[in-house]
Each structure stands twice: as structure tokens, then as C-alpha cells.
Enzyme design. Structure first.
Site, PDB file in Angstrom:
ATOM      1  N   LYS A 188      -0.877  -2.451  -2.050  1.00 18.12           N
ATOM      2  CA  LYS A 188      -0.408  -3.469  -1.740  1.00 18.12           C
ATOM      3  C   LYS A 188       0.319  -3.932  -3.030  1.00 18.12           C
ATOM      4  O   LYS A 188      -0.177  -4.105  -3.994  1.00 18.12           O
ATOM      5  CB  LYS A 188      -1.234  -4.660  -1.225  1.00 18.12           C
ATOM      6  CG  LYS A 188      -0.825  -6.188  -0.650  1.00 18.12           C
ATOM      7  CD  LYS A 188      -1.901  -6.607  -0.300  1.00 18.12           C
ATOM      8  CE  LYS A 188      -1.512  -8.151   0.316  1.00 18.12           C
ATOM      9  NZ  LYS A 188      -2.494  -8.953   0.882  1.00 18.12           N
TER      10      LYS A 188
ATOM     11  N   SER B 165      -2.278 -10.316   5.339  1.00 12.48           N
ATOM     12  CA  SER B 165      -0.874 -10.353   4.695  1.00 12.48           C
ATOM     13  C   SER B 165      -0.659  -8.780   4.135  1.00 12.48           C
ATOM     14  O   SER B 165       0.243  -8.467   3.546  1.00 12.48           O
ATOM     15  CB  SER B 165      -1.204 -11.233   3.497  1.00 12.48           C
ATOM     16  OG  SER B 165      -2.231 -10.873   2.448  1.00 12.48           O
TER      17      SER B 165
ATOM     18  N   SER C 125      -7.039 -10.414   5.424  1.00 11.74           N
ATOM     19  CA  SER C 125      -5.622  -9.784   5.277  1.00 11.74           C
ATOM     20  C   SER C 125      -5.728  -8.540   4.985  1.00 11.74           C
ATOM     21  O   SER C 125      -4.701  -7.640   5.182  1.00 11.74           O
ATOM     22  CB  SER C 125      -4.775 -10.367   3.938  1.00 11.74           C
ATOM     23  OG  SER C 125      -4.467 -11.548   4.256  1.00 11.74           O
TER      24      SER C 125
END
Lengths: 489, 101
Positions: A82, A156, A180
Site C-alpha cells: 500500500k 482504506s 482497512s
């Protein structure tokens, strides 16, 4: 081997081919780079693709393996963290225009360890801005759910979930402050582990909340998550919260056996908001595990409904502090939803924060009681399946008069207690569109092995994890857009 | 001891009793929770402007109405946490680790 055969394999299947020299790391990396190039315009899972870096690393891996210097099951295998993990010399945007051009001069401990294990960075995945944005209005636009491109992959760690589901990469690292990793795993139908707080270093991971943040593996199989955690875990002098507990060989837990394992099934809260198909699929999965010899026991977490509210106070309080200077200096560059959340949190009181931390103690004690009765606790990965990406008008704010009240979800309790939790697929909706359904297993502190054991056992007798989405789907008009953004952080 | 909510013109009613009363009227679930939360004070831009002086953020006049609505929603969600009576012996979860030599 054809490229499309390679990209549909799990990481451990690729590792077997690479180790036995049936395929070269260069072939593997090239196949994924080609797939990223083909699909990213639709899925928007990647913010940065490190093509030259990846091919160079692949050639080095090929040379080493040919020379007999095999580093282990991640050697020569592509991964994409990420874009909130710092990667030296490679831009790290946090999904935000605020830090769009930041090129760190240091490396996160996680990516450092993965690189040393021979894994090959192919790019950085998209996310909700600063792990708390809208996605739709975040710096680089929303990632899209490969099961239906009009739908949200959650967040997220949205790009990670989407990339794995679309077979654009076999391994990823997400972060989870309130769900997330597990939210995208649930909406995209992949495996997501939020390990015990302190199991993995947070050094080099941009902070949302110092005590709630976890960075963990996201994969397409439980075995791959186990292999990744083995590499990622362990103490770190750069992160004083990274604990010295020994790191076991998690792959030894992958026996396929659950005889005698006690699975706690909560009688309160966790199933209350489950859509009927989700409830049915999760309970069917539990019955399957019962047929395999596991014992299902009822458990109760009396204050589970407070986990998300109390967790939000802690998370947003920390985030407002972390971003204080950026918010003063670059407010207009923020995703409007992030800006709204940070500004509101600036007014939270110290006593609210401390009370939330006392609720935390209550939850930790209640979960200790749960684990006196069972070895893992099973709940729906998400009570609802993926929904349509909201319009910008909806996405820009948490305030929607007449909209549905905030639903806390099943994930925040894991962050508030620090307990490990893993999401794995357990079914699909009838559609259209056909969307993944998942189950989540919570475990005792530092007992990821038992979570891997039960997850792998279930995975080995089902084929949910093998199904792949038809990413050729276009925008869908199956249902109206939801009221309000998801509250994933 | 249960938290007590003051109703205008009525004796103090516990939040649990309020929710029971609402359920008897056919109002339950999240709608009831929201009604329960709204018994408490509402924010205003003026309130935030005064508070801004304390927190030293100096948000612009255009931001305060946005923040007011978001914060009001947050406070309604947090009300259950604020209402929770916690035993004195329950301490906040520690977030630091003392280090020896």
C-alpha cells in the site's frame, strides 16, 4: 507457461515453480507487469508501477536462484505494498495530493524485510487518502472492485484488495486501523490478516493512529499470508512497540486439521447487521468446520457495540494530532472528507479520548473472557457485501441528513484490543452482481498460528478462494448508490 | 449505576428506560439511538468559534459550519461512550512501555 496461467497462481504455487526453476522470476514479474498495464486503467489499483526496478530485481533473483542461493518462499515473487509504506527512492504518496511528490530517503521495516527475503516490488497500491479518505475524492481517484467496476473495493487498502482480486499481484501489504485490511479483503474476496498489535513493526508506515495501526499481509491464500507474516514479523529497534515474542514458522500450522478446535460464535452484536446471504454463508462455513471436527461454542462480548465509537475517538484524535501542521499549511490539498474528519476531531476532548481508552480496557478484558471458552472467534468479515462507489457529492462528507446511521462493523474491536484477525472468502452472493462473502476469525494475542490453522483448513475443502472476477464488467445499474461513505480506516 | 438523561418537565429518565419507552412507541434500533442522542445539547457555529480560541486552530468562517455538522454527528455517535458508567478501577489501556536497562 502462458502469462495468464502464471498470474492466476497463488504465491506459494509460483514459489514452487521458481524454486524448481520451471519458471524464471523474470517471466513471473513480466507477466504481472503486463497484467497491471492492461488492467490498471480500469481498476486503478496502482498509483506507481516500478517496472524497471522490478525487472532488474527479477534478473538478480534469477541469477541468485540459478547459483543455488534460494532465499525462501518469497524469492522472486512480486509484491506491492500500500502506498503508505515508505520505500526509499520510490515515491510514497499516501494517496494524497498533500504528499504526492514525497520520495522517502528511508525504507519501511516491512518492505526492507520483504526485499531481503527476495520478494520483488512491482509497484505501490492505491488507497483512501492517508488511510481515511473517501477514495472517490482521494488524491489518485478510487480503486475499483474487480467483481464489478462500479463497486467499491472498500478501504482504506483499496488498491491492494483490488489488485489481488484482479490477479495483478500475488502479494500485498495493507494497513488496518479500524478494518482497512479486512474491509477490502471482505469486499474483494481475498485473504487479509491484521496480526497482533506489536507483531510487525510500524516503522516507515505513515501514521493514522499510533496505537491502532497495524500493517499486515494481504494475499490470495492463507498459506501465502503465513509465509509473508513469517518474514515481516519480529522486533525492530526502530519501533519500540514491535514486540520480542518469538516468530514461529506459521506454515507448520497449515495442517488442514481442526479436530477439537473450539470456535466461538458470538450471540450478540456481530451478526446483528449481517445481510441474509452473508449470515447464511458464514453459518454454513461454521457448520462445515463443525463437520470437520471443530466444536462451536456460544460466546458474548457485552460491550462490542462500543468498539467502533470509542475506536473512532482514538483514531481521529491521533490523526488530528499527526496532521496538525499539514492541515494548517495545505488544507486545500486534502481529500475533503479527510479534512472534515481531522477538523472535527480537533475539537474532541481529552476526557473523551481517555474514556475511549478505558472502554478499550473493558473490551480487552471481555475478549480475554471469550478466549477462556474458545480458541478462535468467528464472525462475518463484513455484515454487508460491496456497494456502489458513491458520487463525489456523497463522498465528500460524513454528514448525510436522513442517511443511515453509522454502523460500527466487526473490525474495530480487533484494533482496540490488538487481537489478530483474518478474513477469508466463504461464499458469494447470488447477484447480479456476484459479490464475495467472507468470514473473519479472531484469535488470542500472538496466536496467529491458530487462525492460520482454521483458515487454511476451511480453505482447503472449499474453492471460494480460487474464483476470480471477470474484470471486463462495466459500470452497473443493479442498485442505487449507497447513502454515505463507508467508514473504513 | 445507569446514566440519567434529564427530560424537560419530567423526572430524570435513564437512557435504557428512554429506549424502552421509544420501543413501546414502535421506535427502535438506530433511529431510537439517534433520538436518544439528540436529547443532549446541540452545537452551534458560535460554540465552535469559542472553542476554536481554546484549541488555537483558527478555522475560517467557511469551515465552521462544515465542522459543526460533522462534529455534531460524531458526538451523537460517541454518546454511548460518554454515557457509559465505568468502575473507578478500570484504567485506560496503557500505550507506552517502560524500558529498563
Amino acid at each position: 507457461m502462458a502469462d495468464n496461467e502464471l498470474v492466476f497462481k497463488n504465491a506459494h504455487e509460483l514459489a514452487a515453480l521458481v524454486q524448481s526453476r520451471q519458471v524464471s522470476p523474470v517471466e513471473v514479474v513480466q507477466a504481472y507487469l503486463d497484467r497491471i498495464e492492461a488492467l490498471n486503467p480500469k481498476v486503478n489499483a496502482f498509483i506507481t508501477v516500478t517496472r524497471d526496478h522490478a525487472l532488474q530485481a527479477a534478473r538478480q533473483a534469477e541469477t541468485e536462484i540459478r547459483a543455488g542461493k534460494y532465499r525462501g518462499p518469497l524469492h522472486g515473487i512480486p509484491y506491492a505494498p500500500k502506498d503508505i509504506l515508505a520505500t526509499r527512492g520510490i515515491r510514497t504518496t499516501n494517496g494524497s495530493k498533500v504528499t504526492a511528490d514525497w520520495v522517502p530517503d528511508y525504507e519501511s521495516t516491512i518492505t526492507s524485510r520483504l526485499n531481503k527475503a527476495g520478494a520483488i516490488l512491482v509497484g505501490k497500491t492505491n488507497l483512501l487518502e492517508f488511510a481515511m479518505g473517501s477514495g472517490v475524492l482521494s488524491g489518485f481517484g478510487p480503486a475499483r472492485n474487480p467483481w464489478d467496476l462500479a463497486y467499491s473495493p472498500s478501504g482504506s487498502s483499496s488498491g491492494s484488495g483490488a489488485a489481488l482480486a484482479a490477479s495483478m499481484v500475488p502479494l500485498s501489504v495493507g494497513t488496518d486501523t479500524g478494518g482497512s485490511i479486512r474491509g477490502p479483503a471482505a469486499f474483494c474476496g481475498i485473504v487479509g490478516l491484521k496480526q497482533t498489535y506489536g507483531r510487525v513493526s510500524r516503522y516507515g508506515v505513515t501514521t493514522l493512529s499510533w496505537s491502532l495501526d497495524h500493517a499486515g499481509p494481504m494475499t490470495t491464500s492463507v498459506a501465502d499470508a503465513a509465509a509473508m507474516l513469517k518474514v515481516m514479523a519480529g522486533p525492530d529497534p526502530l519501533d519500540p512497540t514491535a514486540r520480542p515474542e518469538p516468530v514461529p514458522d506459521y506454515t507448520k500450522a497449515l495442517t488442514g486439521e481442526v479436530r477439537g478446535l473450539r470456535i466461538g460464535v458470538p450471540t450478540n452484536y456481530f451478526f446483528d447487521d449481517a445481510q441474509p446471504q452473508v449470515d447464511a454463508a458464514v453459518r454454513t462455513a461454521l457448520r462445515r468446520l463443525g463437520d470437520m471436527g471443530a466444536q462451536l461454542v456460544e460466546v458474548d462480548v457485552p460491550h462490542a457495540d462500543l468498539a467502533a465509537s470509542a475506536g473512532w475517538i482514538v483514531a481521529m484524535g491521533d490523526a488530528a494530532c499527526f496532521h496538525e501542521k499539514r492541515l494548517r499549511e495545505k488544507a486545500d490539498l486534502f481529500d475533503p472528507l479527510v479534512r472534515e474528519r481531522l477538523e472535527a476531531a480537533s475539537f474532541y476532548t481529552a476526557t473523551d479520548y481517555i474514556k475511549a481508552m478505558r472502554v478499550r480496557t473493558i473490551l480487552m478484558r471481555e475478549m480475554e473472557d471469550v478466549f477462556k471458552k474458545c480458541d478462535v472467534m468467528a464472525v462475518p468479515g463484513s455484515g454487508s457485501v460491496a456497494s456502489k462507489l458513491p458520487s463525489p457529492e456523497i463522498a465528500k462528507t460524513d454528514v448525510h441528513p436522513g442517511g443511515a446511521p453509522y454502523r460500527g462493523g466487526n473490525t474495530f474491536i480487533g484494533n482496540m484490543t490488538g487481537l489478530p484477525a483474518m478474513v477469508i472468502p466463504c461464499g458469494f452472493t447470488s447477484g447480479p452482481p456476484v459479490l464475495p462473502i467472507t468470514i473473519m476469525f479472531y484469535g488470542r494475542p500472538f496466536d496467529e498460528a491458530t487462525i492460520f490453522r482454521v483458515g487454511h483448513a476451511y480453505e482447503s475443502v472449499t474453492d471460494w478462494a480460487k474464483r476470480r472476477p471477470p474484470v471486463a464488467y462495466g459500470p452497473s445499474d443493479h442498485e442505487p448508490a449507497p447513502q454515505g461513505p463507508e467508514r473504513w480506516i | 449505576m445507569e446514566p440519567v438523561i434529564e427530560f424537560p418537565g419530567a423526572r430524570g429518565v435513564s437512557r435504557r428506560r428512554l429506549l424502552q419507552m421509544l420501543a413501546a412507541l414502535g421506535i427502535a434500533g438506530p433511529a431510537a439511538a439517534q433520538l436518544g442522542a439528540q436529547v443532549h445539547a446541540q452545537l452551534s457555529v458560535e460554540t465552535l468559534r469559542s472553542a476554536d480560541a481554546i484549541i488555537d486552530q483558527h478555522f475560517g468562517a467557511d469551515r465552521l459550519p462544515i465542522i459543526e455538522k460533522a462534529l455534531q454527528r460524531n458526538l451523537e455517535q460517541f454518546q454511548a461512550v460518554r454515557d457509559l458508567q465505568i468502575d473507578d478501577l478500570i484504567e485506560p489501556a496503557p500505550i507506552f512501555l517502560a524500558k529498563g536497562r
